[in-house]
Design a protein around this motif. Structure first.
Motif, PDB file in Angstrom:
ATOM      1  N   GLY A   1       3.723  14.844 -10.621  1.00 24.84           N
ATOM      2  CA  GLY A   1       4.785  14.998 -11.604  1.00 24.84           C
ATOM      3  C   GLY A   1       6.142  15.184 -10.948  1.00 24.84           C
ATOM      4  N   SER A   2       7.181  15.081 -11.747  1.00 24.97           N
ATOM      5  CA  SER A   2       8.554  15.094 -11.240  1.00 24.97           C
ATOM      6  C   SER A   2       8.924  16.399 -10.558  1.00 24.97           C
ATOM      7  CB  SER A   2       9.532  14.810 -12.384  1.00 24.97           C
ATOM      8  OG  SER A   2       9.263  13.566 -12.973  1.00 24.97           O
ATOM      9  N   SER A   3       8.695  17.525 -11.254  1.00 27.54           N
ATOM     10  CA  SER A   3       9.153  18.819 -10.737  1.00 27.54           C
ATOM     11  C   SER A   3       8.451  19.200  -9.447  1.00 27.54           C
ATOM     12  CB  SER A   3       8.950  19.903 -11.795  1.00 27.54           C
ATOM     13  OG  SER A   3       7.583  20.000 -12.156  1.00 27.54           O
ATOM     14  N   VAL A   4       7.129  19.026  -9.399  1.00 21.37           N
ATOM     15  CA  VAL A   4       6.370  19.385  -8.194  1.00 21.37           C
ATOM     16  C   VAL A   4       6.771  18.487  -7.031  1.00 21.37           C
ATOM     17  CG1 VAL A   4       4.076  19.512  -7.154  1.00 21.37           C
ATOM     18  CG2 VAL A   4       4.419  20.264  -9.511  1.00 21.37           C
ATOM     19  N   LEU A   5       6.939  17.209  -7.296  1.00 18.14           N
ATOM     20  CA  LEU A   5       7.300  16.272  -6.231  1.00 18.14           C
ATOM     21  C   LEU A   5       8.676  16.602  -5.657  1.00 18.14           C
ATOM     22  CD1 LEU A   5       6.520  13.690  -4.688  1.00 18.14           C
ATOM     23  CD2 LEU A   5       7.672  12.391  -6.470  1.00 18.14           C
ATOM     24  N   GLN A   6       9.623  16.878  -6.534  1.00 18.23           N
ATOM     25  CA  GLN A   6      10.982  17.143  -6.064  1.00 18.23           C
ATOM     26  C   GLN A   6      11.084  18.476  -5.331  1.00 18.23           C
ATOM     27  OE1 GLN A   6      13.961  16.826  -9.115  1.00 18.23           O
ATOM     28  NE2 GLN A   6      15.652  16.704  -7.638  1.00 18.23           N
ATOM     29  N   SER A   7      10.404  19.499  -5.845  1.00 17.62           N
ATOM     30  CA  SER A   7      10.495  20.821  -5.214  1.00 17.62           C
ATOM     31  C   SER A   7       9.755  20.902  -3.890  1.00 17.62           C
ATOM     32  CB  SER A   7       9.958  21.889  -6.170  1.00 17.62           C
ATOM     33  OG  SER A   7       8.592  21.629  -6.491  1.00 17.62           O
ATOM     34  N   ASN A   8       8.882  19.942  -3.616  1.00 19.16           N
ATOM     35  CA  ASN A   8       8.122  19.952  -2.361  1.00 19.16           C
ATOM     36  C   ASN A   8       8.372  18.688  -1.534  1.00 19.16           C
ATOM     37  OD1 ASN A   8       6.089  22.391  -2.593  1.00 19.16           O
ATOM     38  ND2 ASN A   8       6.127  21.393  -4.597  1.00 19.16           N
ATOM     39  N   ALA A   9       9.500  18.032  -1.800  1.00 19.31           N
ATOM     40  CA  ALA A   9       9.815  16.777  -1.112  1.00 19.31           C
ATOM     41  C   ALA A   9       9.932  16.976   0.398  1.00 19.31           C
ATOM     42  CB  ALA A   9      11.102  16.186  -1.667  1.00 19.31           C
ATOM     43  N   LYS A  10      10.265  18.182   0.833  1.00 23.09           N
ATOM     44  CA  LYS A  10      10.418  18.450   2.268  1.00 23.09           C
ATOM     45  C   LYS A  10       9.116  18.256   3.040  1.00 23.09           C
ATOM     46  CE  LYS A  10       9.742  23.428   1.589  1.00 23.09           C
ATOM     47  NZ  LYS A  10       9.656  23.357   0.116  1.00 23.09           N
ATOM     48  N   LEU A  11       7.993  18.292   2.334  1.00 23.69           N
ATOM     49  CA  LEU A  11       6.711  18.077   3.013  1.00 23.69           C
ATOM     50  C   LEU A  11       6.522  16.618   3.414  1.00 23.69           C
ATOM     51  CD1 LEU A  11       4.387  20.290   0.758  1.00 23.69           C
ATOM     52  CD2 LEU A  11       5.247  20.828   3.044  1.00 23.69           C
ATOM     53  N   GLY A  12       7.223  15.725   2.759  1.00 23.61           N
ATOM     54  CA  GLY A  12       7.101  14.303   3.084  1.00 23.61           C
ATOM     55  C   GLY A  12       6.029  13.624   2.246  1.00 23.61           C
ATOM     56  N   ILE A  13       6.179  12.339   2.065  1.00 23.71           N
ATOM     57  CA  ILE A  13       5.278  11.596   1.190  1.00 23.71           C
ATOM     58  C   ILE A  13       3.856  11.560   1.727  1.00 23.71           C
ATOM     59  CG2 ILE A  13       5.780   9.376   2.270  1.00 23.71           C
ATOM     60  CD1 ILE A  13       5.112  10.092  -1.480  1.00 23.71           C
TER      61      ILE A  13
ATOM     62  N   ARG B   1       0.829  -1.210   0.000  1.00 27.98           N
ATOM     63  CA  ARG B   1       0.000   0.000   0.000  1.00 27.98           C
ATOM     64  C   ARG B   1       0.858   1.253   0.000  1.00 27.98           C
ATOM     65  NH1 ARG B   1      -3.781   0.832   5.127  1.00 27.98           N
ATOM     66  NH2 ARG B   1      -1.714   1.048   6.035  1.00 27.98           N
ATOM     67  N   GLN B   2       1.970   1.222   0.758  1.00 27.64           N
ATOM     68  CA  GLN B   2       2.870   2.366   0.793  1.00 27.64           C
ATOM     69  C   GLN B   2       3.535   2.579  -0.563  1.00 27.64           C
ATOM     70  OE1 GLN B   2       3.060   4.523   3.028  1.00 27.64           O
ATOM     71  NE2 GLN B   2       4.938   5.681   2.616  1.00 27.64           N
ATOM     72  N   ALA B   3       3.887   1.476  -1.222  1.00 25.16           N
ATOM     73  CA  ALA B   3       4.494   1.588  -2.544  1.00 25.16           C
ATOM     74  C   ALA B   3       3.529   2.236  -3.537  1.00 25.16           C
ATOM     75  CB  ALA B   3       4.911   0.200  -3.038  1.00 25.16           C
ATOM     76  N   TYR B   4       2.268   1.836  -3.465  1.00 27.14           N
ATOM     77  CA  TYR B   4       1.272   2.442  -4.356  1.00 27.14           C
ATOM     78  C   TYR B   4       1.058   3.918  -4.037  1.00 27.14           C
ATOM     79  CZ  TYR B   4       0.114  -2.202  -6.104  1.00 27.14           C
ATOM     80  OH  TYR B   4       0.169  -3.444  -6.704  1.00 27.14           O
ATOM     81  N   THR B   5       1.251   4.301  -2.787  1.00 24.01           N
ATOM     82  CA  THR B   5       1.166   5.714  -2.407  1.00 24.01           C
ATOM     83  C   THR B   5       2.269   6.512  -3.083  1.00 24.01           C
ATOM     84  OG1 THR B   5       0.154   5.234  -0.259  1.00 24.01           O
ATOM     85  CG2 THR B   5       1.292   7.347  -0.487  1.00 24.01           C
ATOM     86  N   TYR B   6       3.489   5.993  -3.080  1.00 21.91           N
ATOM     87  CA  TYR B   6       4.603   6.649  -3.765  1.00 21.91           C
ATOM     88  C   TYR B   6       4.282   6.822  -5.246  1.00 21.91           C
ATOM     89  CZ  TYR B   6       7.922   6.257   0.147  1.00 21.91           C
ATOM     90  OH  TYR B   6       8.575   6.410   1.347  1.00 21.91           O
ATOM     91  N   ILE B   7       3.785   5.743  -5.845  1.00 19.24           N
ATOM     92  CA  ILE B   7       3.536   5.769  -7.288  1.00 19.24           C
ATOM     93  C   ILE B   7       2.408   6.742  -7.651  1.00 19.24           C
ATOM     94  CG2 ILE B   7       2.755   4.388  -9.251  1.00 19.24           C
ATOM     95  CD1 ILE B   7       4.104   1.968  -7.909  1.00 19.24           C
ATOM     96  N   SER B   8       1.286   6.655  -6.950  1.00 20.65           N
ATOM     97  CA  SER B   8       0.148   7.513  -7.277  1.00 20.65           C
ATOM     98  C   SER B   8       0.462   8.993  -7.041  1.00 20.65           C
ATOM     99  CB  SER B   8      -1.078   7.106  -6.448  1.00 20.65           C
ATOM    100  OG  SER B   8      -0.846   7.297  -5.066  1.00 20.65           O
ATOM    101  N   THR B   9       1.231   9.300  -5.996  1.00 17.07           N
ATOM    102  CA  THR B   9       1.611  10.690  -5.726  1.00 17.07           C
ATOM    103  C   THR B   9       2.487  11.225  -6.851  1.00 17.07           C
ATOM    104  OG1 THR B   9       1.536  10.271  -3.341  1.00 17.07           O
ATOM    105  CG2 THR B   9       2.735  12.228  -4.069  1.00 17.07           C
ATOM    106  N   TYR B  10       3.411  10.405  -7.299  1.00 18.09           N
ATOM    107  CA  TYR B  10       4.280  10.804  -8.412  1.00 18.09           C
ATOM    108  C   TYR B  10       3.466  11.012  -9.685  1.00 18.09           C
ATOM    109  CZ  TYR B  10       7.515  10.135 -12.309  1.00 18.09           C
ATOM    110  OH  TYR B  10       8.195  10.267 -13.486  1.00 18.09           O
ATOM    111  N   GLU B  11       2.529  10.118  -9.953  1.00 22.43           N
ATOM    112  CA  GLU B  11       1.720  10.226 -11.175  1.00 22.43           C
ATOM    113  C   GLU B  11       0.849  11.474 -11.150  1.00 22.43           C
ATOM    114  OE1 GLU B  11       1.159   5.518 -12.425  1.00 22.43           O
ATOM    115  OE2 GLU B  11      -0.290   6.462 -11.080  1.00 22.43           O
ATOM    116  N   ARG B  12       0.354  11.861  -9.991  1.00 19.39           N
ATOM    117  CA  ARG B  12      -0.532  13.019  -9.901  1.00 19.39           C
ATOM    118  C   ARG B  12       0.226  14.345  -9.902  1.00 19.39           C
ATOM    119  NH1 ARG B  12      -5.046  11.380  -5.269  1.00 19.39           N
ATOM    120  NH2 ARG B  12      -6.026   9.663  -6.417  1.00 19.39           N
TER     121      ARG B  12
END
Length: 230
Positions: A82-94, A69-80
């Motif tokens: 995108g790369s740039s938004v995820l990386q620039s806001n990584a400090k917020l946590g998954i 379930r945690q793995a699918y959380t990583y994947i779905s968050t990335y898909e929604r």
């Protein structure tokens, strides 16, 4: 008072530590992005089978050490996001990013740009997502009801137009009939009637002949009487 050299030493230590923190933050952001991308690729290409894993879920739990379930959380968050938004806001946590990804695109973008989510807890984000979802559901219901009423109105309008069309056709037919001249039905005598009248006149002729009135009955008179009788 502290000596200038001591102040300088403390300052330099603080600057160095801050630099390490920022470097690690960048590493963490990059690591989060690579983690999401790697899990997605492993799932999509089914590369886990090369590692003698029958399913992606089994791979996550046996090889990576995380719940599927945690793995699918990583994947779905990335898909929604995108790369740039995820990386620039990584400090917020998954955890927070996964909740933010569930918000409508406009609210999500505005919140990330103005830093709205940085001071919010995961619980507060959950409540925000819940409110937004409830409003979206209400909007969908209102939209569906509006479409239903519109369809019902259109059906009623079509029915009314059909009734008016039939009414116009009926009125046109009535005016057509009213404009026609009154026809007087004339019933022609049947063959039996003519034969009965002819026999009657012939009987009268025979009776007149017996009474000596034969000279008064002529063929013309006989035909005239037949015509008048008819």
């Amino acid at each position: 008072m502290m000596e200038n050299t001591e102040i300088t030493k403390i300052y330099n230590e603080g600057v160095e530590l801050h630099s390490k923190i920022m470097a690690n933050a960048e590493l963490a952001a990059g690591a989060l992005l690579e983690m999401c991308q790697g899990l997605k690729e492993m799932r999509d290409k089914e590369l886990y089978k090369a590692l003698q894993m029958e399913t992606f879920d089994e791979y996550c739990e046996s090889k990576v050490g995380i719940k599927a379930r945690q793995a699918y959380t990583y994947i779905s968050t990335y898909e929604r996001l995108g790369s740039s938004v995820l990386q620039s806001n990584a400090k917020l946590g998954i955890t927070k990013l996964e909740l933010i990804a569930q918000l409508p695109a406009i609210e999500r973008t505005e919140g990330l740009n103005n830093g709205q989510f940085e001071g919010m807890s995961a619980k507060e984000l959950k409540e925000l997502v819940k409110r937004e979802r409830s409003q979206a559901e209400q909007m969908d219901l209102l939209k569906q009801e509006n479409e239903r009423l519109t369809d019902a109105h259109n059906d009623t309008l079509e029915d009314l137009q059909q009734v008016l069309h039939e009414k116009q056709k009926l009125e046109c037919r009535i005016r057509e009939l009213e404009s026609r001249p009154t026809e007087v039905a004339v019933q022609e005598p049947s063959k039996e009637d003519i034969e009965r009248l002819t026999n009657q006149i012939r009987a009268e002729l025979e009776s007149a002949t017996q009474q000596g009135e034969e000279d008064q009955i002529t063929p013309e008179k006989l035909q005239m009487e037949i015509d008048q009788a008819v």
